[in-house]
Write an enzyme that holds these catalytic residues in place. Sequence first.
Site, PDB file in Angstrom:
ATOM      1  N   GLU A  65     -50.006   7.555  44.628  1.00 27.83           N
ATOM      2  CA  GLU A  65     -49.537   6.582  45.600  1.00 27.83           C
ATOM      3  C   GLU A  65     -50.666   6.097  46.503  1.00 27.83           C
ATOM      4  OE1 GLU A  65     -44.880   7.927  45.789  1.00 27.83           O
ATOM      5  OE2 GLU A  65     -46.203   8.702  47.336  1.00 27.83           O
ATOM      6  N   CYS A  78     -47.116  10.388  56.390  1.00 25.96           N
ATOM      7  CA  CYS A  78     -48.024  11.504  56.140  1.00 25.96           C
ATOM      8  C   CYS A  78     -47.271  12.709  55.594  1.00 25.96           C
ATOM      9  CB  CYS A  78     -48.725  11.888  57.433  1.00 25.96           C
ATOM     10  SG  CYS A  78     -49.927  13.205  57.241  1.00 25.96           S
TER      11      CYS A  78
END
Length: 383
Positions: free
Chosen positions: A93, A344
Amino acid sequence: MNDMVNLLDFDAQGLLAYCESLGEKSFRAKQLQRWIHQSGAADFGEMTDLAKSLREKLATRATIQAPAVISDHLSSDGTRKWLVDVGAGNAVETVYIPEETRGTLCVSSQAGCAVNCRFCSTGKQGFSRNLSTGEIVGQLWMAEFAMRKQLGRGPKDDRVITNVVMMGMGEPLLNYDAVVPAMRLMLDDNAYGLSRRRVTLSTSGVVPMMDRLSQDLPVALAVSLHASNDALRDVLVPLNKKYPLAELMAACRRYLEFAPRDFITFEYCMLDGVNDSVEHARELLRVVADVPCKFNLIPFNPFPESGLKRSNNEQIRRFSQVLLDAGIVTTIRKTRGDDIDAACGQLAGEVKDRTRLAERGKFGKTVPIQVIGADSTHRMGSA
């Protein structure tokens, strides 16, 4: 096609050597590099200032191949996440984060991760392989020109991506030989032209490679700290068993002798009842006492079966105040892209786990364990 040379794998020196191997003059390498990285050309026929004979030669021997996009998601806050194919059933990703004065791209360096930090979903998928230079810089190539198209920017307009953070899937310093040439391209004025202050490498603390990077290509450095003592960090960041805090802090001090910034950024994931007490913050001050630094506090982004919870806002505020009162610049990261799992710790991609058992054992197993903090005890659930 498999025998074709992917020109995204070459930094300036590599592309120069390749052009010379074709019997071409050295200036052709810079022309080629500008076409690829500044114009986004993937077709040699577009490169009109190259001799026709060279274009024909390249068409039969080389390719410009970034990882193919599998999916493309746009968050309500403008964050954009791509899932890209890196072959053999693996996908990684890449995330673009827009801000008022800059555009930051979060880039992956490995398919999976062997470090297996307790709070990170990437590590739960295991480790498959390192990405090539072309697969790393190809994420920037793909994202820059996708964003230009989205925003209607032409080749002469300012770049969309002004900052790159090596904070995606994987531990960059465990893929050193591919990551460094990729970052050289990011810094090259004939490619992306970023300054060393605008390229940040995040590491869990691979001490020997931190020392090597300081000599080879000292970009801005972020260190995934996440704990205020070795006992806790051994659990949260198993690599700590190999490179404990004292060694890591010494490596940070050495790195600062060559770094483009005069501080290290310490990243600290805020985990409810695990590492977020005022006592932990005070203990942290002793750990980093001799390291010029700033702290980036990261509210934990939950994922299934993590067994962990995010610290509440008041606890994060109290923790940050201890650091601020000691004169340490401290920020609390704003969660971005969590509605598309781009925040995150949420980057997991699709990884065929080929991690050797010995490799996993090197960094420790994930088991229910009693964690002793600075002045508290907490039992973390099984992941």
